[in-house]
Write a protein that holds these residues in place. Structure first.
Motif, PDB file in Angstrom:
ATOM      1  N   LEU A  18      10.964 -29.924 -47.320  1.00 24.78           N
ATOM      2  CA  LEU A  18      10.856 -30.444 -45.958  1.00 24.78           C
ATOM      3  C   LEU A  18      11.517 -31.811 -45.803  1.00 24.78           C
ATOM      4  N   GLY A  19      12.092 -32.350 -46.884  1.00 26.80           N
ATOM      5  CA  GLY A  19      12.933 -33.528 -46.784  1.00 26.80           C
ATOM      6  C   GLY A  19      12.266 -34.869 -46.969  1.00 26.80           C
ATOM      7  N   SER A  20      10.948 -34.915 -47.109  1.00 23.85           N
ATOM      8  CA  SER A  20      10.265 -36.195 -47.221  1.00 23.85           C
ATOM      9  C   SER A  20       8.864 -35.992 -47.781  1.00 23.85           C
ATOM     10  N   VAL A  21       8.302 -37.038 -48.357  1.00 25.68           N
ATOM     11  CA  VAL A  21       6.897 -36.997 -48.762  1.00 25.68           C
ATOM     12  C   VAL A  21       6.020 -37.119 -47.522  1.00 25.68           C
ATOM     13  N   PHE A  22       6.443 -37.930 -46.536  1.00 24.92           N
ATOM     14  CA  PHE A  22       5.695 -38.076 -45.294  1.00 24.92           C
ATOM     15  C   PHE A  22       6.087 -36.956 -44.333  1.00 24.92           C
ATOM     16  N   GLU A  23       5.092 -36.206 -43.861  1.00 26.87           N
ATOM     17  CA  GLU A  23       5.325 -35.113 -42.921  1.00 26.87           C
ATOM     18  C   GLU A  23       4.306 -35.184 -41.790  1.00 26.87           C
ATOM     19  N   VAL A  24       4.733 -34.803 -40.605  1.00 34.47           N
ATOM     20  CA  VAL A  24       3.881 -34.777 -39.418  1.00 34.47           C
ATOM     21  C   VAL A  24       3.548 -33.326 -39.095  1.00 34.47           C
ATOM     22  N   ARG A  25       2.265 -33.067 -38.859  1.00 37.91           N
ATOM     23  CA  ARG A  25       1.828 -31.714 -38.469  1.00 37.91           C
ATOM     24  C   ARG A  25       1.340 -31.754 -37.032  1.00 37.91           C
ATOM     25  N   SER A  26       1.948 -30.955 -36.181  1.00 37.46           N
ATOM     26  CA  SER A  26       1.467 -30.799 -34.804  1.00 37.46           C
ATOM     27  C   SER A  26       1.041 -29.349 -34.642  1.00 37.46           C
ATOM     28  N   MET A  27      -0.048 -29.152 -33.901  1.00 36.54           N
ATOM     29  CA  MET A  27      -0.611 -27.816 -33.819  1.00 36.54           C
ATOM     30  C   MET A  27      -1.241 -27.588 -32.452  1.00 36.54           C
ATOM     31  N   PHE A  28      -1.164 -26.354 -32.009  1.00 29.44           N
ATOM     32  CA  PHE A  28      -1.827 -25.934 -30.779  1.00 29.44           C
ATOM     33  C   PHE A  28      -2.811 -24.840 -31.154  1.00 29.44           C
ATOM     34  N   GLU A  29      -4.084 -25.037 -30.809  1.00 29.13           N
ATOM     35  CA  GLU A  29      -5.139 -24.078 -31.133  1.00 29.13           C
ATOM     36  C   GLU A  29      -5.823 -23.589 -29.861  1.00 29.13           C
ATOM     37  N   GLY A  30      -6.221 -22.349 -29.882  1.00 26.64           N
ATOM     38  CA  GLY A  30      -7.043 -21.793 -28.816  1.00 26.64           C
ATOM     39  C   GLY A  30      -8.119 -20.936 -29.446  1.00 26.64           C
ATOM     40  N   GLY A  31      -9.361 -21.068 -28.950  1.00 22.87           N
ATOM     41  CA  GLY A  31     -10.412 -20.324 -29.605  1.00 22.87           C
ATOM     42  C   GLY A  31     -11.605 -19.999 -28.738  1.00 22.87           C
TER      43      GLY A  31
ATOM     44  N   VAL B  28     -15.696 -19.958 -28.453  1.00 20.03           N
ATOM     45  CA  VAL B  28     -16.857 -20.709 -28.925  1.00 20.03           C
ATOM     46  C   VAL B  28     -18.099 -19.830 -28.784  1.00 20.03           C
ATOM     47  N   PHE B  29     -18.745 -19.523 -29.900  1.00 15.51           N
ATOM     48  CA  PHE B  29     -19.976 -18.743 -29.881  1.00 15.51           C
ATOM     49  C   PHE B  29     -21.143 -19.626 -29.439  1.00 15.51           C
ATOM     50  N   ASP B  30     -22.246 -19.005 -29.067  1.00 19.04           N
ATOM     51  CA  ASP B  30     -23.418 -19.753 -28.574  1.00 19.04           C
ATOM     52  C   ASP B  30     -23.934 -20.784 -29.569  1.00 19.04           C
ATOM     53  N   ASN B  31     -23.754 -20.544 -30.866  1.00 17.34           N
ATOM     54  CA  ASN B  31     -24.242 -21.484 -31.880  1.00 17.34           C
ATOM     55  C   ASN B  31     -23.239 -22.604 -32.191  1.00 17.34           C
ATOM     56  N   GLY B  32     -22.113 -22.647 -31.471  1.00 14.39           N
ATOM     57  CA  GLY B  32     -21.109 -23.688 -31.674  1.00 14.39           C
ATOM     58  C   GLY B  32     -19.991 -23.313 -32.622  1.00 14.39           C
ATOM     59  N   THR B  33     -20.151 -22.223 -33.371  1.00 13.32           N
ATOM     60  CA  THR B  33     -19.095 -21.748 -34.259  1.00 13.32           C
ATOM     61  C   THR B  33     -17.922 -21.261 -33.412  1.00 13.32           C
ATOM     62  N   ARG B  34     -16.714 -21.464 -33.909  1.00 13.72           N
ATOM     63  CA  ARG B  34     -15.509 -21.074 -33.174  1.00 13.72           C
ATOM     64  C   ARG B  34     -14.633 -20.154 -34.014  1.00 13.72           C
ATOM     65  N   LEU B  35     -14.004 -19.207 -33.355  1.00 13.00           N
ATOM     66  CA  LEU B  35     -12.962 -18.375 -33.951  1.00 13.00           C
ATOM     67  C   LEU B  35     -11.671 -18.782 -33.255  1.00 13.00           C
ATOM     68  N   VAL B  36     -10.696 -19.287 -34.027  1.00 15.51           N
ATOM     69  CA  VAL B  36      -9.551 -19.974 -33.456  1.00 15.51           C
ATOM     70  C   VAL B  36      -8.244 -19.400 -33.988  1.00 15.51           C
ATOM     71  N   ALA B  37      -7.267 -19.246 -33.111  1.00 15.12           N
ATOM     72  CA  ALA B  37      -5.892 -18.920 -33.495  1.00 15.12           C
ATOM     73  C   ALA B  37      -5.048 -20.168 -33.279  1.00 15.12           C
ATOM     74  N   SER B  38      -4.123 -20.414 -34.204  1.00 14.46           N
ATOM     75  CA  SER B  38      -3.309 -21.617 -34.082  1.00 14.46           C
ATOM     76  C   SER B  38      -1.853 -21.347 -34.436  1.00 14.46           C
ATOM     77  N   PHE B  39      -0.992 -22.185 -33.860  1.00 15.09           N
ATOM     78  CA  PHE B  39       0.429 -22.196 -34.179  1.00 15.09           C
ATOM     79  C   PHE B  39       0.819 -23.651 -34.379  1.00 15.09           C
ATOM     80  N   GLY B  40       1.502 -23.953 -35.475  1.00 15.94           N
ATOM     81  CA  GLY B  40       1.824 -25.341 -35.762  1.00 15.94           C
ATOM     82  C   GLY B  40       3.231 -25.544 -36.285  1.00 15.94           C
ATOM     83  N   HIS B  41       3.639 -26.786 -36.283  1.00 18.53           N
ATOM     84  CA  HIS B  41       4.950 -27.190 -36.778  1.00 18.53           C
ATOM     85  C   HIS B  41       4.759 -28.408 -37.678  1.00 18.53           C
ATOM     86  N   THR B  42       5.388 -28.401 -38.833  1.00 21.40           N
ATOM     87  CA  THR B  42       5.353 -29.532 -39.750  1.00 21.40           C
ATOM     88  C   THR B  42       6.785 -29.970 -40.031  1.00 21.40           C
TER      89      THR B  42
END
Length: 152
Positions: free
Chosen positions: A91-104, A106-120
């Motif tokens: 990836l060209g460097s030791v320092f890398e930035v991760r950006s991500m978009f998640e959608g999920g 939320v169950f009644d107990n606060g647990t989440r099932l989430v799908a995500s797409f990201g770029h580093t």
């Protein structure tokens, strides 16, 4: 909240570099702008990610939690960290930035099932900056529910 995700990285690149991806994140309950909590929350997070090609990324950043009614949430996030290539993509460097978009969901107990797409990528900090994309499914659980399950 603890988030555990499983997916793939370099999914839009050469199949020769595609790899399985495992991520573990801690998401703080601390809202950095509490006066906006009725609309959204900005929170810190930290995490580590590793691939089946022995690449490792570890870092932290901020996330924007946007509730869409009682059972849906959008969570764009961004953070910086250190990357070790292993046998994975350069990836060209030791320092890398991760950006991500998640959608999920939320169950009644606060647990989440989430799908995500990201770029580093290194954001131009290195001379070589190919970047990589990842897709993942995660389970996110409030720490209080995990502690309750572990207690005797």
């Amino acid at each position: 909240m603890i988030s555990l995700g499983l997916g793939g990285t370099d999914i839009l690149g050469s199949q020769a570099r595609a790899a399985g991806d495992l991520r573990l994140d801690y998401r703080s309950g601390l809202s950095l702008l509490p006066f906006f909590e009725n609309y959204f929350k900005i929170k810190p997070w930290a995490g580590v990610e590793t691939t089946t090609r022995q690449s490792v990324w570890g870092g932290g950043g901020i996330l924007l939690e946007i509730p869409l009614g009682p059972h849906w949430v959008l969570t764009p996030n961004i953070g910086g960290g250190a990357y070790s290539r292993g046998n994975g993509k350069n990836l060209g460097s030791v320092f890398e930035v991760r950006s991500m978009f998640e959608g999920g969901y939320v169950f009644d107990n606060g647990t989440r099932l989430v799908a995500s797409f990201g770029h580093t990528s290194n954001g131009g900090f290195g001379r070589h900056n190919p970047g990589t994309e990842s897709a993942m499914i995660s389970i996110q659980m409030p720490i209080s529910s995990l502690v309750g399950r572990l207690a005797p």
